[in-house]
Design a protein around this motif. Structure first.
Motif, short mmCIF file in Angstrom:
data_model
loop_
_atom_site.label_atom_id
_atom_site.label_comp_id
_atom_site.label_asym_id
_atom_site.label_seq_id
_atom_site.Cartn_x
_atom_site.Cartn_y
_atom_site.Cartn_z
N LEU A 1 0.83 -1.21 0.00
CA LEU A 1 0.00 0.00 0.00
C LEU A 1 0.86 1.26 0.00
O LEU A 1 0.58 2.22 -0.72
CB LEU A 1 -0.92 0.01 1.22
CG LEU A 1 -2.03 -1.02 1.24
CD1 LEU A 1 -2.74 -1.02 2.61
CD2 LEU A 1 -3.03 -0.76 0.13
N ALA A 2 1.93 1.25 0.80
CA ALA A 2 2.81 2.42 0.86
C ALA A 2 3.49 2.66 -0.48
O ALA A 2 3.54 3.80 -0.96
CB ALA A 2 3.85 2.23 1.96
N VAL A 3 4.02 1.61 -1.09
CA VAL A 3 4.71 1.76 -2.38
C VAL A 3 3.74 2.28 -3.44
O VAL A 3 4.07 3.18 -4.22
CB VAL A 3 5.36 0.43 -2.82
CG1 VAL A 3 5.86 0.51 -4.26
CG2 VAL A 3 6.51 0.07 -1.88
N LYS A 4 2.53 1.74 -3.45
CA LYS A 4 1.52 2.21 -4.41
C LYS A 4 1.23 3.70 -4.20
O LYS A 4 1.20 4.48 -5.15
CB LYS A 4 0.24 1.40 -4.26
CG LYS A 4 -0.86 1.77 -5.22
CD LYS A 4 -2.08 0.88 -5.02
CE LYS A 4 -3.17 1.16 -6.01
NZ LYS A 4 -3.83 2.43 -5.85
N SER A 5 1.03 4.10 -2.96
CA SER A 5 0.74 5.51 -2.65
C SER A 5 1.91 6.42 -3.00
O SER A 5 1.72 7.52 -3.53
CB SER A 5 0.41 5.66 -1.17
OG SER A 5 -0.76 4.96 -0.85
N ILE A 6 3.12 5.97 -2.72
CA ILE A 6 4.31 6.77 -3.03
C ILE A 6 4.44 6.96 -4.54
O ILE A 6 4.73 8.05 -5.02
CB ILE A 6 5.57 6.13 -2.41
CG1 ILE A 6 5.51 6.28 -0.89
CG2 ILE A 6 6.84 6.76 -2.98
CD1 ILE A 6 6.51 5.41 -0.13
N ASN A 7 4.20 5.89 -5.29
CA ASN A 7 4.29 6.00 -6.75
C ASN A 7 3.23 6.95 -7.31
O ASN A 7 3.43 7.52 -8.39
CB ASN A 7 4.19 4.62 -7.40
CG ASN A 7 5.47 3.85 -7.31
OD1 ASN A 7 6.56 4.41 -7.39
ND2 ASN A 7 5.38 2.55 -7.16
N GLU A 8 2.14 7.11 -6.63
CA GLU A 8 1.07 8.00 -7.09
C GLU A 8 1.30 9.46 -6.73
O GLU A 8 0.53 10.34 -7.12
CB GLU A 8 -0.28 7.54 -6.52
CG GLU A 8 -0.73 6.20 -7.10
CD GLU A 8 -1.96 5.64 -6.44
OE1 GLU A 8 -2.44 6.21 -5.42
OE2 GLU A 8 -2.47 4.61 -6.93
N LEU A 9 2.37 9.76 -5.98
CA LEU A 9 2.64 11.14 -5.55
C LEU A 9 3.11 12.06 -6.67
O LEU A 9 3.16 13.26 -6.52
CB LEU A 9 3.71 11.15 -4.45
CG LEU A 9 3.31 10.64 -3.09
CD1 LEU A 9 4.52 10.61 -2.16
CD2 LEU A 9 2.20 11.50 -2.50
#
Length: 76
Positions: free
Chosen positions: A54-62
């Motif tokens: 979830l964190a990696v997905k959110s970071i990539n969406e930044l």
């Protein structure tokens, strides 16, 4: 790599925190002169794999990440 701009580290750290992940250590080597990108490496405390995803997905969406080099070495 990430964009070399003020506040990027704070945005990434917030996403780890929101996913319930604690950062143990962060490293950022000096960017090449004239480059608008830099590298960041994070050593994290143990966490559930789902949280990390979830964190990696959110970071990539930044929209601050140029390239994500995934991980990861998982230690017991």
């Amino acid at each position: 790599g990430v964009k070399d701009q003020p506040g990027i580290l704070a945005q990434i750290a917030r996403e780890f925190g929101d996913a319930g992940i604690s950062i143990r250590e962060m490293r950022q080597p000096q960017a090449e002169e004239g480059s608008d990108e830099t590298e960041m490496a994070f050593l994290l405390w143990p966490c559930p794999t789902q949280n990390l995803g979830l964190a990696v997905k959110s970071i990539n969406e930044l929209n601050v990440v140029v390239k994500t080099n995934l991980p990861l070495r998982v230690l017991p």
